[in-house]
Design a protein around this motif. Sequence first.
Motif, mmCIF file in Angstrom:
data_model
loop_
_atom_site.group_PDB
_atom_site.id
_atom_site.type_symbol
_atom_site.label_atom_id
_atom_site.label_comp_id
_atom_site.label_asym_id
_atom_site.label_seq_id
_atom_site.Cartn_x
_atom_site.Cartn_y
_atom_site.Cartn_z
ATOM 1 N N SER A 60 -11.789 1.796 -11.679
ATOM 2 C CA SER A 60 -11.421 0.708 -10.411
ATOM 3 C C SER A 60 -11.088 -0.433 -10.198
ATOM 4 O O SER A 60 -10.724 -0.800 -9.156
ATOM 5 N N ARG A 114 0.303 -1.759 0.134
ATOM 6 C CA ARG A 114 0.055 0.023 0.121
ATOM 7 C C ARG A 114 1.205 1.460 -0.053
ATOM 8 O O ARG A 114 0.610 2.220 -0.697
ATOM 9 N N HIS A 174 -1.144 -1.073 -7.391
ATOM 10 C CA HIS A 174 -3.039 -1.556 -6.973
ATOM 11 C C HIS A 174 -3.145 -2.577 -8.404
ATOM 12 O O HIS A 174 -2.618 -2.805 -9.895
ATOM 13 N N PHE A 201 -9.095 -3.759 -10.491
ATOM 14 C CA PHE A 201 -7.562 -3.564 -9.702
ATOM 15 C C PHE A 201 -8.777 -4.101 -8.174
ATOM 16 O O PHE A 201 -9.497 -3.651 -7.964
ATOM 17 N N ARG A 242 -8.797 -2.090 -4.229
ATOM 18 C CA ARG A 242 -9.847 -0.840 -5.459
ATOM 19 C C ARG A 242 -9.074 0.384 -4.667
ATOM 20 O O ARG A 242 -8.983 0.633 -3.940
ATOM 21 N N PRO A 243 -8.265 1.451 -6.798
ATOM 22 C CA PRO A 243 -8.411 2.493 -6.168
ATOM 23 C C PRO A 243 -9.539 3.475 -5.632
ATOM 24 O O PRO A 243 -10.428 2.925 -6.010
#
Length: 254
Positions: A166, A7, A12, A169, A172-173
């Motif tokens: 998003s 993170r 992602h 990914f 999730r961003p």
Amino acid sequence: MRRPKVRRLGQHFLVERAGVELFLKGISMLGPVRDYDAAEVGPGKGALTQAISGLFKRLVAIEIDLDLAARLAGLLSPNAGLVVADGVSMLSVMPVQVVVSNTPFNITSRLVIAMAKNNSIVGGVIGAQAEVARRMAAKPGSDDYGRLSVISQAYFDVSLIGIIPSGWFRPRPKVSAAVVVLKRKRAWDVGGEVLEGLLRCAFERRNRVARRALVECLGTEDLPIDVGGRRVRDLTVDEYLRLAEWAGEKGLSI
């Protein structure tokens, strides 16, 4: 040595095949690549690595996260290798022709500039935060136009070929991404260093009248182009290239 956390690195991971297909489409737009060596920056869990490795003569996957690199090692095809390193730093010295990266959002600008500076790189396919991708392709006068726009378009033809939602990914961003194809159109030389300095200075004054800002940045009122009453963000890529070339010829320090 503490291992970097995923993170914190802004990674992602692409989990939808449709997203991988966009990268494959982008690679096909670069033309014949079978005899090229390629680098993948930030391969993560290998979704792209496995899909693209067979397209190139050799592929080097560059991953900074030690845990991810250990997992990835067992997934590589015979023509692929793995390096544990900072991918952006590696690009400055790697003799590869293509760069592919589902780029951690926080390194996109650095990655594009590193690509521009390595003249062995003829093109790349980059997954970037949608906002950053728009900046790469932005036109003069728009709110998105800035330093990254000029650098990207000075050294590459820039094409946005698709959006990655998003939801494709994990984790999730908060924002969507876009896939950008970069095709080399100009070699980096000493003028590029001058251009970098000029853009840094000028776009700190992006909404100011261009002539006033350029006089401050260049230290002279004898400019080689007529900027009229336009603002810094209104000047074209070619005009910035001309200014940088002229400043280099004059030996001006920025």
